[in-house]
Scaffold this motif. Structure first.
Motif, PDB file in Angstrom:
ATOM      1  N   GLN A  90       0.827  -1.211   0.000  1.00  0.00           N
ATOM      2  CA  GLN A  90       0.000   0.000   0.000  1.00  0.00           C
ATOM      3  C   GLN A  90       0.860   1.260   0.000  1.00  0.00           C
ATOM      4  O   GLN A  90       0.527   2.248  -0.667  1.00  0.00           O
ATOM      5  CB  GLN A  90      -0.937  -0.019   1.207  1.00  0.00           C
ATOM      6  N   ALA A  91       1.979   1.217   0.722  1.00  0.00           N
ATOM      7  CA  ALA A  91       2.885   2.364   0.750  1.00  0.00           C
ATOM      8  C   ALA A  91       3.465   2.615  -0.639  1.00  0.00           C
ATOM      9  O   ALA A  91       3.611   3.771  -1.072  1.00  0.00           O
ATOM     10  CB  ALA A  91       4.008   2.132   1.761  1.00  0.00           C
ATOM     11  N   VAL A 103       2.035   1.863  -3.497  1.00  0.00           N
ATOM     12  CA  VAL A 103       0.958   2.404  -4.335  1.00  0.00           C
ATOM     13  C   VAL A 103       0.822   3.905  -4.107  1.00  0.00           C
ATOM     14  O   VAL A 103       0.752   4.697  -5.056  1.00  0.00           O
ATOM     15  CB  VAL A 103      -0.381   1.698  -4.040  1.00  0.00           C
ATOM     16  N   GLU A 104       0.809   4.313  -2.854  1.00  0.00           N
ATOM     17  CA  GLU A 104       0.666   5.733  -2.540  1.00  0.00           C
ATOM     18  C   GLU A 104       1.867   6.536  -3.029  1.00  0.00           C
ATOM     19  O   GLU A 104       1.729   7.707  -3.403  1.00  0.00           O
ATOM     20  CB  GLU A 104       0.488   5.922  -1.025  1.00  0.00           C
ATOM     21  N   ALA A 105       3.048   5.916  -3.037  1.00  0.00           N
ATOM     22  CA  ALA A 105       4.259   6.596  -3.504  1.00  0.00           C
ATOM     23  C   ALA A 105       4.410   6.516  -5.022  1.00  0.00           C
ATOM     24  O   ALA A 105       5.367   7.061  -5.580  1.00  0.00           O
ATOM     25  CB  ALA A 105       5.489   5.992  -2.831  1.00  0.00           C
ATOM     26  N   GLU A 106       3.470   5.827  -5.680  1.00  0.00           N
ATOM     27  CA  GLU A 106       3.531   5.604  -7.129  1.00  0.00           C
ATOM     28  C   GLU A 106       4.882   5.005  -7.514  1.00  0.00           C
ATOM     29  O   GLU A 106       5.574   5.472  -8.422  1.00  0.00           O
ATOM     30  CB  GLU A 106       3.259   6.908  -7.890  1.00  0.00           C
ATOM     31  N   TYR A 137       6.492  -1.727  -5.495  1.00  0.00           N
ATOM     32  CA  TYR A 137       5.262  -2.506  -5.347  1.00  0.00           C
ATOM     33  C   TYR A 137       5.470  -3.951  -5.782  1.00  0.00           C
ATOM     34  O   TYR A 137       5.064  -4.883  -5.087  1.00  0.00           O
ATOM     35  CB  TYR A 137       4.126  -1.886  -6.166  1.00  0.00           C
ATOM     36  N   ARG A 166      -2.843  -0.167  -8.381  1.00  0.00           N
ATOM     37  CA  ARG A 166      -3.822   0.043  -7.312  1.00  0.00           C
ATOM     38  C   ARG A 166      -4.857  -1.087  -7.270  1.00  0.00           C
ATOM     39  O   ARG A 166      -5.201  -1.576  -6.195  1.00  0.00           O
ATOM     40  CB  ARG A 166      -4.516   1.402  -7.486  1.00  0.00           C
ATOM     41  N   CYS A 189      -3.325  -4.178  -5.770  1.00  0.00           N
ATOM     42  CA  CYS A 189      -3.164  -4.062  -4.328  1.00  0.00           C
ATOM     43  C   CYS A 189      -4.494  -4.273  -3.617  1.00  0.00           C
ATOM     44  O   CYS A 189      -4.574  -4.979  -2.604  1.00  0.00           O
ATOM     45  CB  CYS A 189      -2.569  -2.703  -3.968  1.00  0.00           C
TER      46      CYS A 189
END
Length: 254
Positions: free
Chosen positions: A153-154, A156-159, A164, A210, A213
């Motif tokens: 998830q981290a 994904v948020e950091a693109e 990932y 995303r 995930c």
């Protein structure tokens, strides 16, 4: 910043500059992981050459169709030529390299047939794995799954697609460990190179990271709950990944 993150950043910067520099950086990373300096040819092949070339192919540092020179790669990876032939043979068994007699070794291109065949096999293996994991889940397994989902998830948020996919690799490794079936683990491990390559291809489609995930969270929750529907969730995950990889390859051919 962790050592792994630092090494990945170095490799990423080098790849953006020159493939040769990226391969040098990958080689240094695997040399640093070797426990002894006085290693045999076999251990250098398994510990440095194979994983370094596998990573370079998977990450696109070595482009499909490119020729792999024993002399040049041995120099870049700081090894003798002795372990190179066995490393090329191993990578051919993994479907990453094609060896042409009296000509040399080449990076194998990914075809639509590869995608269909690999995801068919993955579906059989990984649906079985999550079912067994759901039957055998324990406190340690729950903690490991929670930890890796947090890392996914981290990313994904950091693109961060590379981060990932690394975390996703760890997710599947944990599932295989929980499944506790040595034959299943060995069979799945034999697909490691092509599977990682296709994961990275699939992540090139917008929104795939995303959605992957979110589905992984559902799979994790089902494993923890011992829910038999986990096989259906895994099948949906792999169907989406297969479609994403197919779409990316189709677009690249246009």
């Amino acid at each position: 910043m962790s050592m792994a993150t630092s090494a990945n950043n170095e490799i990423g910067a080098a790849a953006a500059d020159q493939p040769d520099q990226a391969l040098d950086a990958i080689g240094r990373k695997y040399h640093s992981r070797m426990r002894t300096v006085d290693a045999s040819s076999d251990s250098l092949s398994d510990g440095v050459v194979v994983p370094a070339l596998r990573e370079a192919i998977v990450e696109g540092v070595l482009a499909p169709g490119s020729r792999l020179s024993e002399v040049q790669i041995a120099k870049q990876l700081n090894v003798s030529r002795t372990p190179m032939r066995e490393a090329f043979a191993q990578l051919e068994r993994e479907g990453l390299v094609t060896i042409v007699a009296r000509v040399g070794a080449f990076v194998r291109s990914v075809t639509l047939r590869d995608v269909a065949e690999i995801y068919t096999v993955r579906t059989a293996l990984e649906c079985l794995a999550v079912r067994l994991a759901a039957e055998r889940i324990n406190a340690l397994g729950r903690a490991q799954l929670d930890d890796v989902i947090e890392a996914m998830q981290a990313s994904v948020e950091a693109e961060d697609p590379a981060g990932y996919v690394d975390a996703l690799d760890r997710f599947y490794s944990i599932v295989m460990t929980l499944a506790d079936n040595r034959t299943l683990q060995a069979t799945h491990a034999s697909l490691i190179g092509p599977v990682r390559r296709l994961r990275r291809i699939a992540m090139a489609r917008g929104g795939r990271m995303r959605s992957s995930c979110e589905q992984a969270v559902r799979i994790k929750d089902a494993i923890v709950a011992g829910d038999p529907e986990v096989e259906t969730l895994m099948r949906e995950q792999l169907r989406g990944a297969c479609e994403a990889a197919t779409e990316v390859l189709n677009q690249s051919e246009q």
